[in-house]
Design a protein around this motif. Structure first.
Motif, short mmCIF file in Angstrom:
data_model
loop_
_atom_site.label_atom_id
_atom_site.label_comp_id
_atom_site.label_asym_id
_atom_site.label_seq_id
_atom_site.Cartn_x
_atom_site.Cartn_y
_atom_site.Cartn_z
N LYS A 151 0.84 -1.19 0.00
CA LYS A 151 0.00 0.00 0.00
C LYS A 151 0.88 1.24 0.00
CE LYS A 151 -2.01 1.60 3.72
NZ LYS A 151 -2.89 1.76 4.91
N PHE A 152 0.57 2.16 -0.91
CA PHE A 152 1.23 3.47 -0.93
C PHE A 152 0.25 4.51 -0.40
CE2 PHE A 152 3.68 1.87 -4.84
CZ PHE A 152 4.68 1.35 -4.04
N LEU A 153 0.82 5.55 0.23
CA LEU A 153 0.01 6.64 0.76
C LEU A 153 0.66 7.95 0.36
CD1 LEU A 153 -2.35 7.54 2.63
CD2 LEU A 153 -0.73 7.45 4.54
N ALA A 154 -0.14 8.90 -0.09
CA ALA A 154 0.36 10.22 -0.48
C ALA A 154 -0.47 11.30 0.19
CB ALA A 154 0.31 10.38 -2.00
N LYS A 155 0.20 12.40 0.56
CA LYS A 155 -0.49 13.54 1.16
C LYS A 155 0.15 14.83 0.64
CE LYS A 155 -2.08 11.39 5.44
NZ LYS A 155 -2.20 11.53 6.92
N LEU A 156 -0.63 15.90 0.70
CA LEU A 156 -0.12 17.22 0.32
C LEU A 156 0.16 18.03 1.57
CD1 LEU A 156 -2.28 18.31 -2.75
CD2 LEU A 156 -0.09 17.14 -2.70
N LYS A 157 1.20 18.85 1.49
CA LYS A 157 1.60 19.73 2.58
C LYS A 157 1.63 21.17 2.07
CE LYS A 157 2.59 16.21 5.33
NZ LYS A 157 2.01 15.99 6.67
N PRO A 158 1.46 22.17 2.93
CA PRO A 158 1.30 22.06 4.38
C PRO A 158 -0.08 21.56 4.77
CG PRO A 158 1.12 24.34 3.73
CD PRO A 158 1.52 23.59 2.49
N ASP A 159 -0.16 20.96 5.96
CA ASP A 159 -1.39 20.32 6.41
C ASP A 159 -2.54 21.30 6.58
OD1 ASP A 159 -0.40 17.44 7.13
OD2 ASP A 159 1.09 18.81 7.95
N GLU A 160 -2.21 22.55 6.95
CA GLU A 160 -3.28 23.50 7.27
C GLU A 160 -3.95 24.10 6.04
OE1 GLU A 160 0.59 25.94 7.59
OE2 GLU A 160 -0.10 23.87 7.77
N ALA A 161 -3.45 23.79 4.82
CA ALA A 161 -4.04 24.38 3.62
C ALA A 161 -5.51 24.00 3.46
CB ALA A 161 -3.25 23.98 2.39
N GLU A 162 -5.84 22.73 3.73
CA GLU A 162 -7.22 22.24 3.81
C GLU A 162 -8.02 22.36 2.52
OE1 GLU A 162 -9.14 24.13 7.09
OE2 GLU A 162 -8.07 22.96 8.59
N SER A 163 -7.39 22.64 1.40
CA SER A 163 -8.12 22.68 0.13
C SER A 163 -8.38 21.26 -0.36
CB SER A 163 -7.30 23.44 -0.92
OG SER A 163 -7.03 24.76 -0.48
N GLN A 164 -9.42 21.10 -1.15
CA GLN A 164 -9.70 19.80 -1.74
C GLN A 164 -8.65 19.49 -2.81
OE1 GLN A 164 -12.19 17.63 -0.84
NE2 GLN A 164 -12.52 19.07 0.86
N TYR A 165 -8.26 18.23 -2.89
CA TYR A 165 -7.31 17.87 -3.93
C TYR A 165 -7.59 16.46 -4.43
CZ TYR A 165 -4.69 15.72 0.00
OH TYR A 165 -4.31 14.99 1.09
N GLU A 166 -7.09 16.19 -5.64
CA GLU A 166 -7.31 14.90 -6.29
C GLU A 166 -5.97 14.32 -6.71
OE1 GLU A 166 -9.69 12.95 -10.12
OE2 GLU A 166 -9.76 15.11 -9.72
N ILE A 167 -5.70 13.09 -6.29
CA ILE A 167 -4.43 12.44 -6.57
C ILE A 167 -4.63 11.31 -7.58
CG2 ILE A 167 -2.62 10.98 -5.58
CD1 ILE A 167 -2.75 12.63 -3.08
N LEU A 168 -3.76 11.27 -8.59
CA LEU A 168 -3.78 10.22 -9.59
C LEU A 168 -2.54 9.35 -9.44
CD1 LEU A 168 -4.93 12.12 -12.82
CD2 LEU A 168 -6.32 10.81 -11.21
#
Length: 586
Positions: A507-524
């Motif tokens: 299993k791979f996991l990806a996240k966007l930083k900084p954490d507080e940005a809180e905008s919606q995002y879509e990962i491919l």
């Protein structure tokens, strides 16, 4: 020199976001810390040279060219800088400038001098170098120079094996021996290094001052690596007198990674210092690239505190307020048998809380929590200990500077009177470090951690009792290396490369930083060769990959709106033959 180059600057795995680190190469002892002409100057060891950076606020740094490099007298080891305002040295034609005192190495360690007329950018060596010859000992280094107002003399304190030696001067060039301190005083587990000497108010009372003599203690088995200690007492310009029993050991920081701390000179209204966030057991062995080493967060409010006995108190500098971002406040809650998972995720923040209890065996909080990984901060009520435990923080072992396996993942603790029934914590968390300030800085832990950036949760626990968590606030901290952005500027994954056998899944996991940005995002997610490794399932941040046949592929991760992307290298090995399996068994 502007370091805010682009959105990828200082975004490498484990790269500190609000601590000082060098762009590439080695970083060690802070040297020559000085405040001059509205700038803080931070010099530091870099392979026997002095690297140089400047800042207006101790947070945002610009890197400058090397200041002191090797010359005919060898390396330029650790030392200090003073401002020669009245041209005591006679080197500035009636004006003023900077004087750097450092240890040269050819012919044995000795003290040498350099001077600068352009705010530390370029330096000239003094023609009389070395200005203090080696007295016939191996360890004779790290000169700290300061002005002693009462006697109207300059004072130099130098490390001399497991003691320190004091010298005096009126012109900063010619020095006379004064005294020696340290024989049968404090901890003698290894060589003393990087001394510092400064006066502090007692409980903030400027009318009552005490002197603090600080030394770092080199790598040794007794303290499981290097450490640092301090003495509180009187200094008359010639001799230091320890107020405490000579056998009493006062440790500066109970974590594993605070060394060679130095205070800024020419800063009369405050006492601020910075330490090297590392340990001489594993100075350049961290799993980071292209840099090795970082500095602690600057500490202010250094003062001696009269609670039963005089002790050194340290707190983060007030300028921390300038990088605070969104603040989360939590209502009071109780933790009993079941752990309490906090509705929070982050890797760069300050946590503050007051925790109280009555009947209890142990409690703590699990920081950078996820996938069985965590760093524990807590109190062992039964045995009156406060602790930081990085046993399961991600990296359990490290190859030390001697080429041997060292248990990096350990628990560090010190005494705490649990009968008080409460404790106040302030914790600074960055990508690869945790600094814990207990009871407003009476006790400190500084620890490196190498936890994957996707492990960013917080969980509270209590054993055999109940705790009440009050006044809990968590404040996100901005990065200090890139220009401000309204959105995301980093994409991180739980791994950068992985090896699998045919038929295995991961299993791979990806996240966007900084954490507080809180905008919606879509990962491919996409595999470069589905015949070798095929993506079975994706669920936003997660991806399930199956190894199909032997070979190598790249799994690409991309966020649509920001355009941020990353590649994960996947190596697939064929299934072992029967003969290979039999060989493994035996």
């Amino acid at each position: 020199m502007n370091n805010k180059r682009n959105t990828s600057y200082y975004t490498e795995r484990y790269r500190p976001q609000f601590h000082f680190s060098t762009p590439k190469g080695n970083l060690a002892d802070p040297n020559g810390l000085v405040y001059y002409k509205n700038n803080y100057h931070l010099f530091h060891q870099k392979d026997g040279n002095w690297a140089h950076a400047v800042s207006h606020d101790l947070l945002h740094w610009n890197h400058l060219p090397l200041a002191l490099e090797h010359d005919e007298l060898g390396q330029a080891l650790s030392g200090s800088i003073v401002v020669d305002k009245s041209n005591c040295s006679g080197l500035f034609n009636g004006g003023e400038g900077l004087l750097a005192f450092y240890t040269s190495t050819v012919g044995g360690e000795a003290q040498s001098l350099a001077y600068s007329t352009d705010e530390g950018v370029t330096w000239q060596r003094h023609k009389k170098n070395p200005i203090i010859e080696n007295p016939g000992i191996k360890d004779f280094r790290d000169p700290k120079v300061l002005w002693h107002e009462s006697t109207k003399h300059w004072v130099m304190v130098v490390s001399t094996d497991q003691t320190v030696t004091f010298y005096r001067s009126t012109n900063l060039v010619d020095w006379a021996y004064s005294s020696q301190f340290g024989m049968e005083e404090g901890l003698h587990a290894a060589v003393w290094e990087c001394p510092d000497l400064f006066s502090l108010p007692v409980d903030g009372n400027q009318e009552e001052q005490k002197w603090v003599l600080h030394v770092s203690v080199g790598d040794n088995d007794e303290t499981k690596g290097s450490t640092a200690q301090y003495f509180i007492g009187e200094f008359d310009g010639r001799m230091f007198h320890n107020d405490n029993d000579s056998r009493e050991i006062l440790i500066t920081d109970f974590g594993q990674d605070f060394y060679a701390a130095q205070t800024f000179s020419n800063l009369y209204s405050r006492t601020i210092w910075i330490g090297w966030m590392a340990n001489w057991r594993y100075p350049y062995q961290s799993p980071t690239s292209p840099w090795l080493g970082a500095m602690s967060f600057p500490r202010d409010s250094l003062k001696t505190n009269k609670q039963n006995q005089l002790r050194l108190v340290q707190q983060p500098i007030l300028e921390l307020d300038n990088i605070k971002s969104k603040r989360r406040s939590f209502e009071e809650f109780m933790v009993e048998q079941e752990p309490h998972t906090l509705d929070f995720s982050g890797t760069n923040y300050m946590l503050e809380a007051t925790i109280s209890w009555e009947d209890l065996r142990e409690f703590g909080l699990r920081l950078r929590h996820g996938d069985g990984v965590e760093t524990l901060i807590g109190v062992d009520v039964e045995y009156d200990k406060v602790f930081v435990d990085r046993t399961n923080a991600g990296m359990k072992e490290i190859i030390d500077r001697n080429g041997e396996v060292f248990p990096f993942g350990q628990r560090y603790e010190t005494n705490y009177d649990a009968s008080k029934g409460s404790i106040e914590l302030c914790v600074l968390v960055d990508e690869s470090s945790i600094e814990v300030f207990v009871q407003e800085g009476m006790t400190i832990f500084t620890s490196l951690i190498y936890t994957e950036p996707t492990n960013d949760g917080i969980e509270w626990y209590a054993e055999n009792g109940t705790i009440i968590v009050q006044d809990l606030t968590i404040t996100y901290l901005k990065n200090t290396w890139r220009d401000k952005s309204l959105g995301y500027d980093r994409l991180v994954t739980n791994v950068e490369c992985v090896s699998l056998q045919e038929g295995e899944t991961t299993k791979f996991l990806a996240k966007l930083k900084p954490d507080e940005a809180e905008s919606q995002y879509e990962i491919l997610w996409e595999s470069s060769n589905k015949d070798i490794a095929n993506i079975q399932h994706t669920n936003g941040q997660e991806c399930l990959l199956e190894a199909v046949k032997e070979g190598e592929v790249m799994v690409s991760v991309k966020e649509i709106c920001s355009g941020l992307s990353k590649n994960i290298k996947v190596t697939v090995h064929g299934k072992p033959t029967l003969a290979e399996r039999i060989k493994q068994w035996f």
